[in-house]
Structure formats: structure tokens, C-alpha cells
Design a protein around this motif. Structure first.
Motif, PDB file in Angstrom:
ATOM      1  N   ALA A  68     -47.464 -25.112  92.775  1.00  0.00           N
ATOM      2  CA  ALA A  68     -47.338 -26.566  92.633  1.00  0.00           C
ATOM      3  C   ALA A  68     -47.985 -27.255  93.830  1.00  0.00           C
ATOM      4  CB  ALA A  68     -45.866 -26.959  92.538  1.00  0.00           C
ATOM      5  N   GLU A  69     -48.378 -28.513  93.626  1.00  0.00           N
ATOM      6  CA  GLU A  69     -48.992 -29.294  94.695  1.00  0.00           C
ATOM      7  C   GLU A  69     -48.292 -30.637  94.798  1.00  0.00           C
ATOM      8  OE1 GLU A  69     -53.332 -31.182  95.977  1.00  0.00           O
ATOM      9  OE2 GLU A  69     -53.161 -30.023  94.130  1.00  0.00           O
ATOM     10  N   THR A  70     -47.944 -31.012  96.027  1.00  0.00           N
ATOM     11  CA  THR A  70     -47.398 -32.337  96.302  1.00  0.00           C
ATOM     12  C   THR A  70     -48.432 -33.086  97.142  1.00  0.00           C
ATOM     13  OG1 THR A  70     -46.278 -31.636  98.324  1.00  0.00           O
ATOM     14  CG2 THR A  70     -45.031 -31.442  96.269  1.00  0.00           C
ATOM     15  N   ASP A  71     -48.095 -34.301  97.567  1.00  0.00           N
ATOM     16  CA  ASP A  71     -49.031 -35.074  98.375  1.00  0.00           C
ATOM     17  C   ASP A  71     -49.335 -34.415  99.714  1.00  0.00           C
ATOM     18  OD1 ASP A  71     -49.402 -37.020  96.493  1.00  0.00           O
ATOM     19  OD2 ASP A  71     -47.923 -38.412  97.342  1.00  0.00           O
ATOM     20  N   ASP A  72     -48.350 -33.704 100.273  1.00  0.00           N
ATOM     21  CA  ASP A  72     -48.556 -33.160 101.610  1.00  0.00           C
ATOM     22  C   ASP A  72     -48.514 -31.640 101.714  1.00  0.00           C
ATOM     23  OD1 ASP A  72     -45.892 -33.158 101.000  1.00  0.00           O
ATOM     24  OD2 ASP A  72     -45.200 -33.775 102.964  1.00  0.00           O
ATOM     25  N   ARG A 101     -52.375 -13.022  94.501  1.00  0.00           N
ATOM     26  CA  ARG A 101     -53.475 -13.631  95.247  1.00  0.00           C
ATOM     27  C   ARG A 101     -53.764 -15.004  94.660  1.00  0.00           C
ATOM     28  NH1 ARG A 101     -57.219 -10.623  98.200  1.00  0.00           N
ATOM     29  NH2 ARG A 101     -56.551  -8.489  98.478  1.00  0.00           N
ATOM     30  N   THR A 102     -54.053 -15.943  95.549  1.00  0.00           N
ATOM     31  CA  THR A 102     -54.441 -17.265  95.095  1.00  0.00           C
ATOM     32  C   THR A 102     -55.351 -17.919  96.122  1.00  0.00           C
ATOM     33  OG1 THR A 102     -53.648 -19.370  94.204  1.00  0.00           O
ATOM     34  CG2 THR A 102     -52.445 -18.490  96.073  1.00  0.00           C
ATOM     35  N   MET A 103     -56.250 -18.752  95.627  1.00  0.00           N
ATOM     36  CA  MET A 103     -57.101 -19.566  96.491  1.00  0.00           C
ATOM     37  C   MET A 103     -56.459 -20.944  96.574  1.00  0.00           C
ATOM     38  SD  MET A 103     -59.602 -17.821  97.669  1.00  0.00           S
ATOM     39  CE  MET A 103     -60.751 -19.027  98.266  1.00  0.00           C
ATOM     40  N   LEU A 104     -56.208 -21.399  97.781  1.00  0.00           N
ATOM     41  CA  LEU A 104     -55.644 -22.724  97.977  1.00  0.00           C
ATOM     42  C   LEU A 104     -56.765 -23.747  97.803  1.00  0.00           C
ATOM     43  CD1 LEU A 104     -53.526 -21.676 101.034  1.00  0.00           C
ATOM     44  CD2 LEU A 104     -52.681 -22.113  98.729  1.00  0.00           C
ATOM     45  N   PRO A 105     -56.532 -24.797  97.021  1.00  0.00           N
ATOM     46  CA  PRO A 105     -57.625 -25.696  96.636  1.00  0.00           C
ATOM     47  C   PRO A 105     -58.175 -26.591  97.740  1.00  0.00           C
ATOM     48  CG  PRO A 105     -55.586 -26.324  95.553  1.00  0.00           C
ATOM     49  CD  PRO A 105     -55.306 -25.083  96.313  1.00  0.00           C
ATOM     50  N   GLY A 106     -57.469 -26.751  98.844  1.00  0.00           N
ATOM     51  CA  GLY A 106     -57.958 -27.651  99.888  1.00  0.00           C
ATOM     52  C   GLY A 106     -57.702 -27.087 101.273  1.00  0.00           C
ATOM     53  N   GLU A 107     -58.040 -27.891 102.279  1.00  0.00           N
ATOM     54  CA  GLU A 107     -57.813 -27.490 103.666  1.00  0.00           C
ATOM     55  C   GLU A 107     -56.309 -27.450 103.945  1.00  0.00           C
ATOM     56  OE1 GLU A 107     -60.190 -26.476 105.791  1.00  0.00           O
ATOM     57  OE2 GLU A 107     -61.542 -26.689 104.085  1.00  0.00           O
ATOM     58  N   ILE A 108     -55.894 -26.467 104.758  1.00  0.00           N
ATOM     59  CA  ILE A 108     -54.465 -26.278 105.023  1.00  0.00           C
ATOM     60  C   ILE A 108     -54.192 -26.253 106.518  1.00  0.00           C
ATOM     61  CG2 ILE A 108     -54.094 -24.984 102.901  1.00  0.00           C
ATOM     62  CD1 ILE A 108     -54.016 -22.431 104.703  1.00  0.00           C
ATOM     63  N   ASN A 109     -52.928 -26.432 106.864  1.00  0.00           N
ATOM     64  CA  ASN A 109     -52.445 -26.285 108.229  1.00  0.00           C
ATOM     65  C   ASN A 109     -51.759 -24.917 108.296  1.00  0.00           C
ATOM     66  OD1 ASN A 109     -51.190 -26.361 110.696  1.00  0.00           O
ATOM     67  ND2 ASN A 109     -49.890 -28.119 110.213  1.00  0.00           N
ATOM     68  N   ALA A 110     -52.498 -23.878 108.693  1.00  0.00           N
ATOM     69  CA  ALA A 110     -51.990 -22.513 108.668  1.00  0.00           C
ATOM     70  C   ALA A 110     -50.805 -22.318 109.614  1.00  0.00           C
ATOM     71  CB  ALA A 110     -53.101 -21.524 109.007  1.00  0.00           C
ATOM     72  N   GLU A 111     -50.729 -23.100 110.677  1.00  0.00           N
ATOM     73  CA  GLU A 111     -49.631 -22.959 111.645  1.00  0.00           C
ATOM     74  C   GLU A 111     -48.296 -23.426 111.081  1.00  0.00           C
ATOM     75  OE1 GLU A 111     -50.109 -21.378 114.509  1.00  0.00           O
ATOM     76  OE2 GLU A 111     -52.192 -21.148 113.858  1.00  0.00           O
ATOM     77  N   VAL A 170     -47.041 -24.403 102.001  1.00  0.00           N
ATOM     78  CA  VAL A 170     -48.258 -24.462 102.804  1.00  0.00           C
ATOM     79  C   VAL A 170     -48.634 -25.927 102.989  1.00  0.00           C
ATOM     80  CG1 VAL A 170     -50.660 -23.711 102.981  1.00  0.00           C
ATOM     81  CG2 VAL A 170     -49.001 -22.288 101.743  1.00  0.00           C
ATOM     82  N   PRO A 171     -48.455 -26.478 104.201  1.00  0.00           N
ATOM     83  CA  PRO A 171     -48.797 -27.879 104.400  1.00  0.00           C
ATOM     84  C   PRO A 171     -50.304 -28.103 104.370  1.00  0.00           C
ATOM     85  CG  PRO A 171     -48.000 -26.901 106.446  1.00  0.00           C
ATOM     86  CD  PRO A 171     -47.879 -25.864 105.387  1.00  0.00           C
ATOM     87  N   LYS A 172     -50.687 -29.246 103.836  1.00  0.00           N
ATOM     88  CA  LYS A 172     -52.106 -29.616 103.802  1.00  0.00           C
ATOM     89  C   LYS A 172     -52.532 -30.100 105.187  1.00  0.00           C
ATOM     90  CE  LYS A 172     -52.155 -31.167  99.005  1.00  0.00           C
ATOM     91  NZ  LYS A 172     -52.359 -32.329  98.117  1.00  0.00           N
ATOM     92  N   ALA A 173     -53.806 -29.934 105.496  1.00  0.00           N
ATOM     93  CA  ALA A 173     -54.358 -30.484 106.729  1.00  0.00           C
ATOM     94  C   ALA A 173     -54.381 -32.003 106.622  1.00  0.00           C
ATOM     95  CB  ALA A 173     -55.759 -29.937 106.975  1.00  0.00           C
ATOM     96  N   GLU A 174     -54.333 -32.681 107.756  1.00  0.00           N
ATOM     97  CA  GLU A 174     -54.331 -34.152 107.746  1.00  0.00           C
ATOM     98  C   GLU A 174     -55.509 -34.719 106.965  1.00  0.00           C
ATOM     99  OE1 GLU A 174     -52.353 -36.711 108.737  1.00  0.00           O
ATOM    100  OE2 GLU A 174     -50.831 -35.201 109.118  1.00  0.00           O
ATOM    101  N   ALA A 175     -56.687 -34.098 107.111  1.00  0.00           N
ATOM    102  CA  ALA A 175     -57.880 -34.612 106.431  1.00  0.00           C
ATOM    103  C   ALA A 175     -57.786 -34.460 104.918  1.00  0.00           C
ATOM    104  CB  ALA A 175     -59.117 -33.874 106.942  1.00  0.00           C
ATOM    105  N   ALA A 176     -57.000 -33.495 104.427  1.00  0.00           N
ATOM    106  CA  ALA A 176     -56.910 -33.235 102.992  1.00  0.00           C
ATOM    107  C   ALA A 176     -55.850 -34.091 102.302  1.00  0.00           C
ATOM    108  CB  ALA A 176     -56.615 -31.762 102.747  1.00  0.00           C
TER     109      ALA A 176
END
Length: 159
Positions: free
Chosen positions: A60-64, A117-127, A142-148
């Protein structure tokens, strides 16, 4: 040495509707089946024994953030591994078979190595990745990166 024989499927629906007509892809179907039988009889299914299988999961994907829920009933958290490389996430582990007394008459539970296995669709904050295991469900956030993250633009009143 005897080889298994694959019986033909006579009376296919297309043959019953149009007598004398033969499906042009039926020969490929037959060839594929024979090659599979030959491979299985010579290798004995060794190609698939050690292969990992994929457990049931929701993505699932949320805004953040992205959230992945994976069904792993009975698996201990020490038997699960989560790895992230660039935008690919791999969740792997093992369903261990229980020790039983007596003879197992029927077993339908999967055991052995699993891998999701999955490919995350956008930039992430791995930390900021967080994982919890509760009631047989592994939840990875998995939180999204600020830019995403989507930006809300406020509309002001014009003159």
C-alpha cells in the motif's frame, strides 16, 4: 529405464465444435509437456527443491510512506531478513517444519525458504524504515524521501 507417458487430451472443446480442426498451438503444448516430463524424470525435480516461494503480501502507498504487509504465521523474527538496495526490497526467511510425533497423514502447510521481492516506486528514506511482527503479519513501513512526497499548494483568493 521407463519414461512417463503424457496422455493426450482427446475431445477438446474446439475439436468437438469443428470436427477435423486442430489447434495450431497444440503441438507446442504437447512438446512443452513432453520436455517437462523428460526433465522431471531425469533431474527428479531437483531444480525446484531449493527454490524459494513468495508468501502472500499487500503493498500500500500513503502520502508519506509505502507499507508492505507479509503473511508469515509461525515464523520468528530472528528467522526473517529484510534488505533494501536502491529501490528494491527483499524480505526472506524460512518456515521451519515442526517436530511431530507419529505419522503425518496430510500436510498442506508450506515449509522451507520464502522470498518476497518488490521494487519501490519512488525515492525512499532508507534510514527511517521500520518493521514490526505481530499476529503472524510482518509490517514494513518505508518512508518516502522529502522530494518524493506530494506537496499541497494553497490557493489564494485573487483580485
Amino acid at each position: 529405464m521407463t519414461l512417463p507417458v503424457r496422455r493426450g487430451t482427446s475431445g477438446r472443446l474446439s475439436e468437438r465444435r469443428f470436427p477435423g480442426w486442430r489447434d495450431p498451438l497444440a503441438e507446442f503444448d504437447d512438446l512443452f509437456g513432453r520436455m517437462g516430463s523428460l526433465l522431471e524424470s531425469t533431474v527428479g525435480g531437483a531444480l525446484t527443491e531449493g527454490a524459494a516461494w513468495a508468501p502472500l503480501a499487500d503493498f500500500a502507498e500513503t502520502d508519506d510512506a509505502y507499507q508492505i504487509d507479509v503473511d508469515v504465521p509461525g515464523v520468528k523474527r530472528d528467522d526473517i531478513s529484510i534488505e533494501v538496495t536502491d529501490r528494491e526490497m527483499v524480505i526472506s526467511g524460512e518456515f521451519k517444519e515442526r517436530e511431530r510425533g507419529g505419522v503425518l497423514r496430510r500436510g498442506t502447510r508450506r515449509t522451507g525458504r520464502f522470498e518476497y521481492r518488490t521494487m519501490l516506486p519512488g525515492e525512499i528514506n532508507a534510514e527511517g524504515i521500520n518493521a514490526t511482527l505481530s499476529d503472524g503479519v510482518l509490517t514494513v513501513t518505508v518512508p518516502k524521501a522529502e522530494a518524493a512526497r506530494p506537496r499541497r499548494i494553497e490557493i489564494t483568493a485573487g483580485e
